[in-house]
Scaffold this active site. Sequence first.
Site, PDB file in Angstrom:
ATOM      1  N   THR A   5       0.814  -1.225   0.000  1.00  0.00           N
ATOM      2  CA  THR A   5       0.000   0.000   0.000  1.00  0.00           C
ATOM      3  C   THR A   5       0.843   1.269   0.000  1.00  0.00           C
ATOM      4  OG1 THR A   5      -0.123   0.078   2.429  1.00  0.00           O
ATOM      5  CG2 THR A   5      -1.827  -1.185   1.256  1.00  0.00           C
ATOM      6  N   CYS A  42       2.486   3.120   9.507  1.00  0.00           N
ATOM      7  CA  CYS A  42       1.580   3.335  10.638  1.00  0.00           C
ATOM      8  C   CYS A  42       2.345   3.392  11.955  1.00  0.00           C
ATOM      9  CB  CYS A  42       0.553   2.196  10.735  1.00  0.00           C
ATOM     10  SG  CYS A  42      -0.461   1.972   9.256  1.00  0.00           S
ATOM     11  N   CYS A  60      -2.012   0.837  15.506  1.00  0.00           N
ATOM     12  CA  CYS A  60      -2.965   1.112  14.430  1.00  0.00           C
ATOM     13  C   CYS A  60      -3.799  -0.140  14.160  1.00  0.00           C
ATOM     14  CB  CYS A  60      -2.244   1.563  13.174  1.00  0.00           C
ATOM     15  SG  CYS A  60      -3.363   2.000  11.805  1.00  0.00           S
ATOM     16  N   ARG A 102      -4.221  -4.430   9.678  1.00  0.00           N
ATOM     17  CA  ARG A 102      -3.683  -5.782   9.903  1.00  0.00           C
ATOM     18  C   ARG A 102      -3.117  -6.339   8.591  1.00  0.00           C
ATOM     19  NH1 ARG A 102      -3.937  -4.206  14.209  1.00  0.00           N
ATOM     20  NH2 ARG A 102      -5.000  -5.017  16.071  1.00  0.00           N
ATOM     21  N   ARG A 130       4.167   6.792   2.841  1.00  0.00           N
ATOM     22  CA  ARG A 130       3.408   7.969   3.280  1.00  0.00           C
ATOM     23  C   ARG A 130       2.642   7.634   4.563  1.00  0.00           C
ATOM     24  NH1 ARG A 130       0.436   5.607  -0.773  1.00  0.00           N
ATOM     25  NH2 ARG A 130      -1.800   5.294  -0.361  1.00  0.00           N
ATOM     26  N   CYS A 139      -0.119   7.031   7.388  1.00  0.00           N
ATOM     27  CA  CYS A 139      -1.470   6.476   7.460  1.00  0.00           C
ATOM     28  C   CYS A 139      -2.466   7.573   7.826  1.00  0.00           C
ATOM     29  CB  CYS A 139      -1.501   5.364   8.505  1.00  0.00           C
ATOM     30  SG  CYS A 139      -3.135   4.686   8.861  1.00  0.00           S
ATOM     31  N   CYS A 187      -4.214   6.396  11.685  1.00  0.00           N
ATOM     32  CA  CYS A 187      -3.501   6.565  12.962  1.00  0.00           C
ATOM     33  C   CYS A 187      -2.651   7.823  13.014  1.00  0.00           C
ATOM     34  CB  CYS A 187      -2.635   5.341  13.250  1.00  0.00           C
ATOM     35  SG  CYS A 187      -1.243   5.127  12.105  1.00  0.00           S
ATOM     36  N   ASP A 207      26.307  12.495  44.820  1.00  0.00           N
ATOM     37  CA  ASP A 207      25.229  13.365  45.283  1.00  0.00           C
ATOM     38  C   ASP A 207      24.620  12.801  46.574  1.00  0.00           C
ATOM     39  OD1 ASP A 207      23.158  15.611  44.317  1.00  0.00           O
ATOM     40  OD2 ASP A 207      22.049  13.948  45.216  1.00  0.00           O
TER      41      ASP A 207
END
Length: 462
Positions: A10, A14, A18, A21, A42, A44, A47, A417
Amino acid sequence: MTVYSAVVTTGVYCRPGCGARPLADNVRTFELAASAEAAGFRACLRCRPYRIVGSVPWDAPELVCRAVQLIIDGALDDGGTEAALAARLGWSGRHLRRMFQEHLGLTPDQLARSRRTHFARRLLDDTDLAVADIAFASGFGSLRQFNRAMRETFRDTPNALRERRRRADRLVTDGGLAIRLAFTPPYDWDAMLAQLDAQHVPGVESVDVAELCYRRVIMLDGDPGMLEVRPGGPDHLLLLAHLPYWEGLIHVVERVRHALGLDADPEALPHLASDLLLSPLPRARPGLRVAGAWAPFEVGVRAAIRAHCGEDETRERMARLVKEHGVEVPGLPHGLSHAFPAADVLADADLGSIGMNTGESVHRFARATECGQIRLDGSMSLDDLTAALSAVPGFDRTVALRLAMRLGERDAFPAQDPALLAGLRRLDPTLTEAQTAAEAWRPWRALAAEHLMAHGDAAQSR
């Protein structure tokens, strides 16, 4: 570490959690959103991974980590170059690019551009600022550059992206500009507020415990402004910025994030919680973070004064210093009245009112900062920074390392300290020194030190 999942089929990446699946064989993982974008993926639309801030891999080389922090601070904005950035760190531009490609999968310029476009996208979602104002608020030099970068990153124009924002995104306030400061839970805002209250500079900062609100005066190129931070939701604080202009707003937001410890590495907590000795502390207070610094020089001056007197006297002398040498800003509420004086002012100022020895420490620190002998921008290694600070009267190694913690040095550990040693003895009365035990807590010894000091302070306050 936040791991982003990118789907080859795709072309979308994500954030964790997200609902998508995809088949595992089609997924590539990236540790930075910018790395996924550099590989051609690019964001999503469901999300919206640009709304969270990822972190650099914990095992990345020191050169890469310091360069990333300088990029976040704006080193590649306003005409900054990769060569100049590398030179600040003592390396060549070619070597820096190679290290970035090897460990992050992108170049320094690509990381800087991704940071700017993601910030701009959040402003498009959350605010009603004009597109031109958002361009300059996000560190872009021109509208043409801004539009091109947004198209390359989000595949659309800024106006079209704003039209797609969700109704719940828009933040509405009676005054100032509201901005979400996202963080990875858990985050203990009450504990952070207590740290800020204990070390606040009267007139410059104020903490309202009833409202759970932190406020401070800032200066932007000679003009004053005011910031307010309060709880916003389970995964974000709310920043309300009252500024003279919006240009460079991205740098203001990044400095606030650093001051509030919002970008802590998620891997630090499970690492420390797995240690047999230390584990009760991070498990009991998982949201504790190391407070950073809006203005490192300001924190250094406070450390110089604190080395000579107690906490109450330190606050009084800081108030005196601010009133005599700070920039007066009339008309502000909540006891705010001044911006903190700059290093060049204090380097030659008459500091007799805060004591001769104290004044000498502040003078020496201011002069060393002004001439570049001490660099508080993260470009010095921890060892070099500690050595340079320790050369200033009043700055022993413990003071220097505590200051380094607030400057963002994640492995700084002030082993001597008193509060830290008290916390260690509460965990195991047979332990008399912390350095050996601390080896197991690398590279997050600063967070371990914060837990131990909080544990020790709790014992002393009983």
